[in-house]
Design a protein around this motif. Sequence first.
Motif, PDB file in Angstrom:
ATOM      1  N   GLN A  65      67.043  70.875  94.152  1.00 26.29           N
ATOM      2  CA  GLN A  65      67.947  69.928  93.512  1.00 26.29           C
ATOM      3  C   GLN A  65      67.645  68.520  93.999  1.00 26.29           C
ATOM      4  OE1 GLN A  65      70.035  70.782  91.131  1.00 26.29           O
ATOM      5  NE2 GLN A  65      69.500  72.928  91.330  1.00 26.29           N
ATOM      6  N   ALA A  67      67.016  69.022  90.101  1.00 24.33           N
ATOM      7  CA  ALA A  67      65.987  69.835  89.444  1.00 24.33           C
ATOM      8  C   ALA A  67      64.866  68.984  88.846  1.00 24.33           C
ATOM      9  CB  ALA A  67      66.618  70.724  88.377  1.00 24.33           C
ATOM     10  N   LEU A  68      65.199  67.863  88.261  1.00 22.76           N
ATOM     11  CA  LEU A  68      64.172  67.016  87.645  1.00 22.76           C
ATOM     12  C   LEU A  68      63.201  66.467  88.689  1.00 22.76           C
ATOM     13  CD1 LEU A  68      63.098  65.792  85.063  1.00 22.76           C
ATOM     14  CD2 LEU A  68      64.663  63.875  85.374  1.00 22.76           C
ATOM     15  N   ALA A  71      61.001  69.388  89.981  1.00 18.41           N
ATOM     16  CA  ALA A  71      59.980  69.753  88.997  1.00 18.41           C
ATOM     17  C   ALA A  71      58.869  68.706  88.953  1.00 18.41           C
ATOM     18  CB  ALA A  71      60.617  69.920  87.621  1.00 18.41           C
ATOM     19  N   LEU A  72      59.227  67.447  88.988  1.00 14.96           N
ATOM     20  CA  LEU A  72      58.236  66.369  88.966  1.00 14.96           C
ATOM     21  C   LEU A  72      57.320  66.445  90.185  1.00 14.96           C
ATOM     22  CD1 LEU A  72      57.067  63.726  87.840  1.00 14.96           C
ATOM     23  CD2 LEU A  72      58.773  62.519  89.197  1.00 14.96           C
TER      24      LEU A  72
END
Length: 112
Positions: A65, A67-68, A71-72
Motif C-alpha cells: 500500500q 497499491a499504485l 505496482a509502479l
Amino acid sequence: MQLSELLGVAVHDSTDRRLGTVIDVRLAVSGDVNRGPEPPTVFGLVVSPRTRSSFLGYERSQVRQPALVAALLRWRHRGTFLALWTDVSAVTASAITVRPDYRRYSPILRDN
C-alpha cells in the motif's frame, strides 16, 4: 571503501557485459543482537538493470500500500536481482565485476 560508495556503481559480468547498477547493499548480522552482535558483513548487492533508484522499502514482501505506488515500483524494478558478495570478483570505483558462475537471487525481503 564505504558502503555508500557502492551505490550507483555499474555491475558487469565476467565478459564485461553491463548487468545494471547497485541500488542497495544487503548486510548480515550474526551473534546475539541483544547482547552485542558481531559487526555486520556484506551479504550481497541489489542490482537493477533499469534504474538507479531504490525500492523505497517496497522490496519487502508485505508492503503493498498504496497499491499504485507498489505496482509502479515493482514494474520499474523488474529484472532486479540480488548478487551475493561471494560472487563479486572485483570492485573498483567505477565498476563491480561478478564471477562467471554467479547466480541471480530474488531481491524481495521476506518477513519472518
